[in-house]
Design an enzyme around this catalytic site. Structure first.
Site, PDB file in Angstrom:
ATOM      1  N   ARG A   1      51.849   0.957 -15.913  1.00  0.00           N
ATOM      2  CA  ARG A   1      50.709   0.734 -15.018  1.00  0.00           C
ATOM      3  C   ARG A   1      49.998  -0.591 -15.286  1.00  0.00           C
ATOM      4  O   ARG A   1      48.787  -0.706 -15.174  1.00  0.00           O
ATOM      5  CB  ARG A   1      49.711   1.905 -15.122  1.00  0.00           C
ATOM      6  CG  ARG A   1      50.308   3.267 -14.809  1.00  0.00           C
ATOM      7  CD  ARG A   1      50.884   3.320 -13.392  1.00  0.00           C
ATOM      8  NE  ARG A   1      51.523   4.615 -13.153  1.00  0.00           N
ATOM      9  CZ  ARG A   1      52.820   4.844 -13.276  1.00  0.00           C
ATOM     10  NH1 ARG A   1      53.635   3.850 -13.630  1.00  0.00           N
ATOM     11  NH2 ARG A   1      53.325   6.030 -13.022  1.00  0.00           N
TER      12      ARG A   1
ATOM     13  N   SER B   1      46.207   9.727  -8.984  1.00  0.00           N
ATOM     14  CA  SER B   1      46.000  10.181 -10.363  1.00  0.00           C
ATOM     15  C   SER B   1      44.803   9.464 -10.982  1.00  0.00           C
ATOM     16  O   SER B   1      44.746   8.235 -11.001  1.00  0.00           O
ATOM     17  CB  SER B   1      47.249   9.929 -11.200  1.00  0.00           C
ATOM     18  OG  SER B   1      48.329  10.706 -10.723  1.00  0.00           O
TER      19      SER B   1
ATOM     20  N   GLU C   1      43.155   5.678 -14.888  1.00  0.00           N
ATOM     21  CA  GLU C   1      44.205   4.986 -14.137  1.00  0.00           C
ATOM     22  C   GLU C   1      43.610   4.405 -12.855  1.00  0.00           C
ATOM     23  O   GLU C   1      43.994   3.326 -12.413  1.00  0.00           O
ATOM     24  CB  GLU C   1      45.350   5.939 -13.797  1.00  0.00           C
ATOM     25  CG  GLU C   1      46.534   5.256 -13.132  1.00  0.00           C
ATOM     26  CD  GLU C   1      47.790   6.104 -13.151  1.00  0.00           C
ATOM     27  OE1 GLU C   1      48.453   6.163 -12.106  1.00  0.00           O
ATOM     28  OE2 GLU C   1      48.095   6.698 -14.199  1.00  0.00           O
TER      29      GLU C   1
END
EC number: 1.3.1.98
Length: 305
Positions: A174, A223, A293
């Protein structure tokens, strides 16, 4: 806190520029204050001219599909860039890959590849965002990430256009290391000829899995927290008793508790505050420190146009 207002000059571009522009309508959560300036360059050449002329002291924020983003209630100072589909949304299919503009939706790229009988990009159909954002955060789902398929990405910078591969971008979980004030304009993703029926079946399987397990029709942001090493974030949140937890009109999803929801009229402060409460409860229950996130940007406080 000072009201959000366009008090600094902007370079002239061929595209659209708007002062004190509302940003909430662009985000999946539908919350947040305005941009001091919202700029939508006409094309890559226009973007390069803007970056070169922009005062280095002016804050610069790139807004993609805004599917994993909380814009705080006080708004975003400086320039917010949003690349329009007309100049940045093209998709070109080649024999062994796809070249996609930064504004092209991930699911659209997957559909183009599938229609051409190209396999390897089916996972993009499960990512609710755009290609530019996918590159900028090395997006992934269903066992694959951008790093697995990226040939190169073109990045507009104040100094000019760069073409970088995954190693140069230091893609990791990420995360991507873009050049300073760099903006993804397009990318080439590898694919390979495959069985059309198998490709279609895999994409249908991904869509069905998302529908069954995620609140895809709600005002959400994907998420909320990264999966810690050796753990699933949703399981830690569930074990800490946070499923369905509310703060104002913000709620932890009952369906998938690593998703936050705007149930109607939530503020960014309520969503972010709820996320921090979840983090605190998980830490107290399991000793695991969850990391966001979802990105949170802008100024806290009441939005004023």
């Amino acid at each position: 806190m000072k009201p959000m207002a366009a008090t600094r000059a902007m370079p002239v571009i061929r595209g659209r520029v708007e002062a004190a522009a509302p940003l909430a309508p662009f985000t999946w959560f539908r919350v947040g204050g305005p941009a001091e300036w919202l700029a939508r360059p006409a094309d890559a050449e226009d973007l390069l001219a803007l970056l070169a002329a922009l005062d280095p002291a002016m804050e610069l924020t790139v807004l993609g599909a805004a599917s994993n983003l909380i814009i705080r209630d006080g708004g975003v100072p400086g320039v917010v860039l949003r690349l329009p589909a007309r100049g940045f949304g093209g998709v070109t299919v080649e024999a062994d890959g796809v070249i996609a503009g930064a504004a092209a939706l991930d699911a659209t790229v997957a559909e183009h590849a599938a229609a051409a009988g190209l396999a390897g990009l089916e996972f993009l159909s499960g990512i609710p965002g755009s290609i530019g954002g996918a590159i900028a955060m090395n997006a992934g789902a269903y066992g694959r990430e951008i790093v697995d398929v990226l040939d190169w990405a073109e990045i507009a910078t104040p100094e000019g256009l760069l073409r970088l591969d995954g190693a140069a971008l230091a893609l990791s979980y990420r995360h991507a290391c873009l050049p300073p004030r760099g903006v993804v304009t397009r990318a080439r993703l590898r694919a390979a000829p495959g069985d059309a029926a198998a490709i279609a079946a895999r994409m249908a399987e991904i869509r069905q899995a998302r529908e069954a397990t995620q609140p895809v029709r709600a005002r959400t942001g994907g998420s909320t927290f990264r999966n810690p090493e050796g753990h699933k974030a949703w399981a830690l949140i569930d074990a800490a008793g946070c499923r369905g937890l509310r703060r104002g009109a913000a709620q932890v999803s009952e369906k998938h508790c690593n998703f936050l929801l705007n149930t109607g009229g939530a503020t960014a402060a309520e969503l972010e505050g709820l996320g921090e409460e979840v983090r605190a409860r998980v830490l107290a229950h399991s000793g695991v420190d969850l990391h966001w996130e979802i990105k949170r940007i802008g100024q806290r406080g009441k939005a004023t146009a």
